[in-house]
Write a protein that holds these residues in place. Sequence first.
Motif, short mmCIF file in Angstrom:
data_model
loop_
_atom_site.label_atom_id
_atom_site.label_comp_id
_atom_site.label_asym_id
_atom_site.label_seq_id
_atom_site.Cartn_x
_atom_site.Cartn_y
_atom_site.Cartn_z
N LEU B 157 8.19 2.39 -7.73
CA LEU B 157 7.58 1.40 -6.85
C LEU B 157 6.24 1.91 -6.31
O LEU B 157 5.25 1.16 -6.26
CB LEU B 157 8.54 1.06 -5.71
CG LEU B 157 8.06 0.00 -4.71
CD1 LEU B 157 7.76 -1.33 -5.41
CD2 LEU B 157 9.10 -0.22 -3.61
N ALA B 158 6.21 3.18 -5.92
CA ALA B 158 4.97 3.78 -5.40
C ALA B 158 3.87 3.68 -6.46
O ALA B 158 2.70 3.40 -6.14
CB ALA B 158 5.21 5.23 -5.01
N GLU B 159 4.23 3.91 -7.72
CA GLU B 159 3.27 3.83 -8.82
C GLU B 159 2.74 2.40 -8.94
O GLU B 159 1.53 2.18 -9.05
CB GLU B 159 3.97 4.27 -10.12
CG GLU B 159 3.05 4.67 -11.25
CD GLU B 159 1.96 5.65 -10.84
OE1 GLU B 159 2.25 6.58 -10.07
OE2 GLU B 159 0.80 5.45 -11.29
N THR B 160 3.64 1.42 -8.88
CA THR B 160 3.25 0.01 -8.97
C THR B 160 2.32 -0.39 -7.83
O THR B 160 1.33 -1.10 -8.04
CB THR B 160 4.51 -0.88 -8.95
OG1 THR B 160 5.37 -0.48 -10.01
CG2 THR B 160 4.16 -2.35 -9.11
N LEU B 161 2.66 0.09 -6.62
CA LEU B 161 1.90 -0.33 -5.43
C LEU B 161 0.44 0.09 -5.49
O LEU B 161 -0.41 -0.53 -4.87
CB LEU B 161 2.55 0.23 -4.16
CG LEU B 161 3.88 -0.41 -3.76
CD1 LEU B 161 4.40 0.19 -2.46
CD2 LEU B 161 3.72 -1.93 -3.62
N LYS B 162 0.17 1.14 -6.27
CA LYS B 162 -1.23 1.59 -6.38
C LYS B 162 -2.14 0.51 -6.96
O LYS B 162 -3.35 0.52 -6.72
CB LYS B 162 -1.30 2.85 -7.26
CG LYS B 162 -0.76 4.08 -6.58
CD LYS B 162 -0.91 5.30 -7.49
CE LYS B 162 -0.17 6.50 -6.92
NZ LYS B 162 0.00 7.55 -7.94
N SER B 163 -1.57 -0.37 -7.77
CA SER B 163 -2.42 -1.38 -8.40
C SER B 163 -2.09 -2.81 -7.96
O SER B 163 -2.43 -3.78 -8.62
CB SER B 163 -2.33 -1.26 -9.92
OG SER B 163 -1.00 -1.42 -10.34
N VAL B 164 -1.40 -2.92 -6.80
CA VAL B 164 -1.15 -4.24 -6.21
C VAL B 164 -2.13 -4.42 -5.05
O VAL B 164 -2.20 -3.57 -4.18
CB VAL B 164 0.32 -4.35 -5.73
CG1 VAL B 164 0.50 -5.55 -4.82
CG2 VAL B 164 1.27 -4.43 -6.92
N ARG B 189 1.11 2.57 7.08
CA ARG B 189 1.61 3.46 6.03
C ARG B 189 1.67 2.76 4.68
O ARG B 189 1.35 3.35 3.65
CB ARG B 189 3.01 3.97 6.37
CG ARG B 189 2.99 5.04 7.42
CD ARG B 189 4.28 5.83 7.39
NE ARG B 189 4.38 6.59 8.63
CZ ARG B 189 5.44 7.28 9.00
NH1 ARG B 189 6.52 7.29 8.23
NH2 ARG B 189 5.44 7.94 10.13
N VAL B 190 2.13 1.53 4.68
CA VAL B 190 2.23 0.79 3.42
C VAL B 190 0.84 0.55 2.84
O VAL B 190 0.62 0.67 1.64
CB VAL B 190 3.01 -0.53 3.60
CG1 VAL B 190 2.93 -1.39 2.35
CG2 VAL B 190 4.47 -0.23 3.94
N LEU B 191 -0.12 0.24 3.71
CA LEU B 191 -1.49 0.03 3.23
C LEU B 191 -2.06 1.32 2.62
O LEU B 191 -2.86 1.27 1.68
CB LEU B 191 -2.39 -0.47 4.37
CG LEU B 191 -2.12 -1.90 4.84
CD1 LEU B 191 -2.95 -2.24 6.07
CD2 LEU B 191 -2.38 -2.93 3.74
N ALA B 192 -1.61 2.45 3.14
CA ALA B 192 -2.08 3.73 2.59
C ALA B 192 -1.49 3.99 1.19
O ALA B 192 -1.97 4.85 0.46
CB ALA B 192 -1.71 4.86 3.53
N MET B 193 -0.46 3.24 0.82
CA MET B 193 0.16 3.42 -0.50
C MET B 193 -0.60 2.70 -1.62
O MET B 193 -0.27 2.84 -2.79
CB MET B 193 1.60 2.90 -0.48
CG MET B 193 2.53 3.66 0.45
SD MET B 193 4.19 2.89 0.48
CE MET B 193 4.97 3.85 1.80
N ARG B 212 -6.30 -3.42 5.14
CA ARG B 212 -6.79 -2.06 5.15
C ARG B 212 -8.24 -2.10 5.64
O ARG B 212 -8.95 -3.07 5.40
CB ARG B 212 -6.74 -1.45 3.75
CG ARG B 212 -6.66 0.07 3.81
CD ARG B 212 -7.13 0.70 2.56
NE ARG B 212 -6.19 0.51 1.48
CZ ARG B 212 -6.41 0.96 0.26
NH1 ARG B 212 -7.55 1.58 -0.03
NH2 ARG B 212 -5.53 0.77 -0.69
N GLU B 213 -8.65 -1.05 6.36
CA GLU B 213 -9.99 -1.08 6.96
C GLU B 213 -11.04 -1.34 5.90
O GLU B 213 -11.07 -0.68 4.86
CB GLU B 213 -10.27 0.23 7.70
CG GLU B 213 -11.20 0.01 8.89
CD GLU B 213 -11.55 1.30 9.60
OE1 GLU B 213 -10.63 2.08 9.85
OE2 GLU B 213 -12.76 1.48 9.88
#
Lengths: 307, 307
Positions: B157-164, B189-193, B212-213
């Motif tokens: 999931l962490a891998e997927t989130l990088k490109s969502v 934290r989720v935005l940092a993922m 995210r900023e």
Amino acid sequence: MSILVVGSVAFDSIATPSGRVEDILGGAATYFALAASYFTEVRIVAVVGDDFSAEHEKVLKDHKIDTRGIERAKGKTFRWGGQYLDNLNEAKTDFTELNVFEKFHPRIPKEYGDTDFLFLANIDPRLQATVRSEMKGVRLTGGDTMNFWIQGKPKELAETLKSVNVLLINDTEVKMLAGEKNLLRASQRVLAMGPQALVVKHGEYGATIFFREGAFGIGRHPFRAPALPIEEVQDPTGAGDSFAGGFMGYIASQGELNREVLKRALFYGGVMGSFAVERFGTERLQKLTREKIEERFQVFRELTHLE
Amino acid sequence: MSILVVGSVAFDSIATPSGRVEDILGGAATYFALAASYFTEVRIVAVVGDDFSAEHEKVLKDHKIDTRGIERAKGKTFRWGGQYLDNLNEAKTDFTELNVFEKFHPRIPKEYGDTDFLFLANIDPRLQATVRSEMKGVRLTGGDTMNFWIQGKPKELAETLKSVNVLLINDTEVKMLAGEKNLLRASQRVLAMGPQALVVKHGEYGATIFFREGAFGIGRHPFRAPALPIEEVQDPTGAGDSFAGGFMGYIASQGELNREVLKRALFYGGVMGSFAVERFGTERLQKLTREKIEERFQVFRELTHLE
């Protein structure tokens, strides 16, 4: 215009993930009065014990709150202890010592006879009804209640609700009071019990105001105000009472009673609730300015308004 | 512009206080596609079994949804049975028969190569990542996930989130994903993922979008859209997917990607979710018009905007 709040003054001992405090000034009437004091002239009727010092009273007086209605009884002030260690949304009560509050019978000073607005904080509905009947001349009465009275004194509460214009309670309470799980239907039932408007507080999700048809002008829909997502909720105690203070205080500061005023009041309620939880007890409410309140009102607006 | 949704098509059996239905057309991709179809051109990638008839497909085709990506496999279509008899806010699953969905491997038709927007509905994050890597040219990718994957396949999931770009999940999921109870900190934290924006769905209380900023323009604050208090929620199934369909569909219909567009999209998400729950299954979503959607958008505006 002036507003009178009738309710509890207490000393609270509170534990949250952010820390622990003992015997700090609290109580529904205290939070309400401080929050409302930024908007209008506030009067208070409550009872305290021998342990309520001049220093405690100074907290209120510093905000020009009229404390002539605070009765000093023999004994100790109401004490409450609670914690939010597992869940910031729900207090777990450690102890309740009613002390002088047990025999509280509100006495309205003669000088309060010309009060314009009234707020009946969460006390025995019979006492609420008595106060209400003694303050016939007010322009608008707001009220609070809780599960304890909804279940324990439903008839007395029903009687009180007939003369409350705006009731402020939370989701669980409105559903319990109506005996109905659907929020919209539950609200309609509660409005049929007397109030012209019902404010349902959703905790971290804000609040919704429902209007009885035709009350406070014309409109088809309820109105929702947000709560502010806050990075560290130090202490949720008094959030609801501070909300009520901001809501009623703003209304009392306005000349007119219409839906737009009540909607804006809902925002100010959220604003004052959001300040209250940022520090333990009334600390944050003691040190605000109207300018800071307006700034946060703008944040609430940006949080919800499209361009 | 076009949007592709990859997810489940299912037959649902549902019991709620309003009634009971069996084997009706459902699935995340179905709800999403129907909701998005009122805003933009929709394409779908999913798998169905022999029991998926021309009549079922017609429901999608009637909304000009491109169904060339629906693969027909040997066997039965995914089936889910659940009930909301005690609590309309939470489904109790009676049964899950994955059937052909168990071996679903999304195949993107060549004709979908020029798709502008992508939505990865709630499927195995490894499949989401594969699809995402095959659709490199899209302007924006939205995604959903659930507790099952957050706990069971955190690395994938962490891998997927990088490109969502925009993740849409609910309160419980964001807190679980972040390992943090405070909503604001959990969102950060989720935005940092990976995601530039995070939509947190609050069920009957609406939704909040966190940015995210610097993402999608400048602004300090999150934004909250309400949900509509509804007198009778007949069937909550698909509310979140319909929300996502309205949200992503509106975004795809706009030329620009900025915060104002995403804020309005949050309102359209709420609007489509509010329609979905008024009838069982996709019934209400099948019979809408853009005019009815705009009318309800105005109701949402009145519900939240001060004069």
